[in-house]
Enzyme design. Structure first.
Site, mmCIF file in Angstrom:
data_model
loop_
_atom_site.group_PDB
_atom_site.id
_atom_site.type_symbol
_atom_site.label_atom_id
_atom_site.label_comp_id
_atom_site.label_asym_id
_atom_site.label_seq_id
_atom_site.Cartn_x
_atom_site.Cartn_y
_atom_site.Cartn_z
ATOM 1 N N GLY A 27 0.772 -1.233 0.000
ATOM 2 C CA GLY A 27 0.000 0.000 0.000
ATOM 3 C C GLY A 27 0.801 1.280 0.000
ATOM 4 N N GLY A 29 2.750 2.316 -2.471
ATOM 5 C CA GLY A 29 2.906 2.840 -3.822
ATOM 6 C C GLY A 29 4.096 2.296 -4.569
ATOM 7 C CE LYS A 30 5.551 -3.374 -2.795
ATOM 8 N NZ LYS A 30 4.385 -3.062 -1.970
ATOM 9 C CB THR A 31 2.612 -1.096 -8.308
ATOM 10 O OG1 THR A 31 2.721 -2.387 -7.695
ATOM 11 C CG2 THR A 31 2.235 -1.264 -9.772
ATOM 12 C CB SER A 32 2.388 4.254 -8.157
ATOM 13 O OG SER A 32 1.058 3.815 -8.043
ATOM 14 C CG ASP A 54 2.153 -8.560 -5.692
ATOM 15 O OD1 ASP A 54 1.681 -9.644 -5.287
ATOM 16 O OD2 ASP A 54 1.810 -7.460 -5.229
ATOM 17 C CB THR A 513 -4.613 -0.329 -6.940
ATOM 18 O OG1 THR A 513 -4.199 0.346 -8.127
ATOM 19 C CG2 THR A 513 -3.739 -1.550 -6.732
#
Length: 610
Positions: A27, A29-32, A54, A513
């Site tokens: 949560g 914001g790693k992906t962003s 992931d 998300t």
């Protein structure tokens, strides 16, 4: 420490290494941030591969590109390709590769034995790990940069430790078998594992970007992760604080409290993180969906009220029931398993603890535990409650316990050499996954006579546990059919499928998300014939209310997600407002269980908030 690069980008983008790992608590914001970094490199003319490790990845939704086990070009993104290491597809490919390595003269029975070994509880994780190693060990230079968007921290630490664990294990074992297959056949993999470890530990090749939010729990986990990665040899680290908020209206209570929480969390940052180079990314008023939003994320210019455009209508929260009403429904059953599930960072641990305390207050004994390797229960509880047993499934402890049990059961009839071989075999990294599953099975069984509240790991890791549960169920039903024992066994999967025994609660934030991931998790559970009982929207700024211009833009997005959930996704829906004081400690959790949010130490009635 927060200077940007000459291009106006964060410093970690000024001289990027070939491999970039983005990790952190769920949560944050790693992906962003990983997507924005990969897109920025591609926009600068570099060839880039963005890899998700992931199991619950939503890169396809963010980038509007299909995800497969092979690189796919991202539309309108120049030289950017993306792939997702899908555990199931990786497992099938791995099985085929191991079987192909066996001698030509291997009998059909021997192949069947190996195939059975390759359907074990941890094969899926190991296969995904093997695909991950392949990207690190490949030296063909097809891409200038490979950016890894990893699973939440606990799962990632396990993944990054596996090259070292397996290379050491294979160096000492050339006989026997594990759920990777025959050890002698695996010797061909040892060189790949060593190359992967070399790449991970080379600061000229690999950078680990620790992503955090300006929140105490996320920062504490980032500090712990930094230390553990250094032990593994990954010392080239960079810190990114994502979503840093500054109130545009200091008179607004919600905005003022949100900013104060962030500043306090940063002021208490552990020394191991203070020593790292750091970049701050401001909170944006919109979600990171699509290339335009991603390109704006790493810009150094903060968002201002002038960017708001037209005025936003006052949000409406509707009539969503609070957490106390859900606890009343659960308590009426008198016993059972309550599993709290969802994406990392949505507050599963807090919700699980509040529900457990609420059940105790209603006169029930409760066992509260967690399957999350990151294990935040102790920090969240910060105190004892009479009638509430709190513990966790500790992978290391459970592995030691499992090995001792197997040595007692199987080793008692072996000579010294046989015992030594058995102990070597149990040193396999696969053993940990099996041990955790056995501990999970014992906790599930406890709910026959009492309440068990289980705080699960983030979605991807929980799905692997569900896979293990399904594999065990299939194995037991096959054995019972052969032994004419049908109807006399009850597997953990059967208990999870029993709606009178198990209540699955899906926790989400009112953001695209986590809502999408909760929906995908619900679909996966339904395919396993497990029906979720209710959804919980946590940390709702919409419920708390705000007149801050930036926050009101985000509130409008929250309302859309609430309408989405109510319209087609949840049979029952409950909500928990954002808390001006972090819900840590027994008193704060009691407030959540009563349906009363905490504002600066006070507990107003729910009607005052909405």
């Amino acid at each position: 420490m927060n200077d940007t690069s000459p291009l106006g980008l964060p410093r970690f983008m000024s001289r990027p290494t070939r491999f970039l790992f983005f990790t952190g608590k769920g949560g944050v914001g790693k992906t962003s941030v990983a997507c924005a970094a990969a897109l920025s490199l591609a926009d600068r003319g570099k060839s880039v591969l963005l890899v998700s490790t992931d199991p619950a990845s939503n890169l396809d939704e963010i980038l509007d590109a299909p995800l497969t086990n092979h690189p796919v070009a991202v539309p309108n993104a120049g030289r950017l390709d993306v792939l997702n290491i899908d555990p199931s597809a990786a497992a099938e490919a791995y099985r085929a590769r191991v079987l192909a390595q066996m001698d030509v003269g291997t009998s059909a029975q021997e192949r069947d034995t190996v195939r059975e070994q390759l359907s074990g509880a941890c094969t899926t994780e190991i296969a995904a790990f093997d695909a991950f190693v392949g990207r690190l060990a490949d030296g063909d230079g097809a891409y200038d940069h490979i950016v890894f968007d990893t699973a939440p921290t606990g799962h990632t630490l396990r993944l990054l430790s596996l090259p070292k664990a397996w290379s050491g294990f294979l160096a000492d074992n050339d006989q026997g078998a594990s759920c990777l297959g025959p050890h002698s056949g695996l010797k061909t993999q040892e060189q790949r594992f060593r190359l992967a470890m070399t790449a991970l530990c080379d600061p000229s090749v690999t950078t680990v970007v620790l992503v955090t939010r300006p929140e105490r729990g996320a920062i504490v986990e980032a500090g712990r992760t930094s230390t553990e990665l250094r032990v593994l040899g990954l010392g080239n680290q960079h810190l990114v604080v994502n979503g840093l908020f500054h109130a545009s209206d200091p008179s607004d209570a919600t905005a003022r409290s949100l900013e104060a929480q962030g500043q306090q969390a940063l002021a208490e940052m552990p020394a191991v993180l203070q020593a790292l180079p750091r970049d701050d990314i401001p909170l944006r008023p919109f979600e990171m969906m699509g290339l335009d939003a991603l390109r704006s994320l790493l810009q150094s210019r903060p968002w201002s009220a002038r960017d708001a455009g037209s005025a936003i209508a006052a949000p409406w929260v509707g009539d969503l029931p609070a957490l106390d009403q859900l606890i009343d429904l659960l308590a009426a059953e008198g016993k059972g398993l309550i599993m709290v599930m969802g994406k990392g960072g949505v507050g599963k641990t807090t919700i699980a603890a509040a529900i457990a305390i609420g059940l105790v207050e209603r006169g029930h004994g409760v066992h509260l535990s967690t399957t999350d390797p990151a294990a935040h229960l102790e920090m969240t509880m910060a105190g004892d409650v009479p009638g509430l047993l709190v513990d966790r499934i500790d992978p290391k402890v459970e592995t030691e316990r499992y090995i001792a049990k197997i040595m007692e059961q199987r080793g008692s009839t072996l000579d010294a050499e046989g015992q030594a071989l058995l102990r070597e075999d149990l040193a396999s990294p696969c053993t940990e996954e099996v041990a955790v599953f056995h501990a999970f099975s014992h906790i599930v069984a406890e709910a026959r006579s009492a309440f068990v509240v289980l705080d699960t790991a983030p979605t991807g890791h929980s799905l692997l546990l569900m896979d293990a549960t399904g594999a065990y169920h299939r194995q037991m039903t096959r054995q019972s059919a052969m032994q004419a024992l049908s109807g006399r066994i009850t597997t953990p999967l059967m208990r999870l499928q029993d709606s009178d025994y198990t209540r699955i609660l899906l926790v989400t934030l009112a953001e695209t998300t986590p809502v999408s991931q909760a929906g995908a998790l619900q679909d996966d559970l339904r395919r396993a014939q497990i029906e979720p009982y209710a959804w919980i929207i946590n940390k709702s700024l919409l419920a708390a209310g705000s007149d801050d211009v930036l926050l009101r833009q985000r509130l409008a997005g929250e309302r859309k997600q609430i309408d989405r959930i109510r319209g087609a996704m949840a049979k029952r829906l409950f909500f928990v407002p954002w808390q001006a004081t972090p819900p840590v400690g027994v008193t704060a959790l009691e407030g959540l269980a009563h349906g009363r949010p905490i504002h600066n130490g006070e507990l107003p009635e729910l009607s005052e908030v909405i």
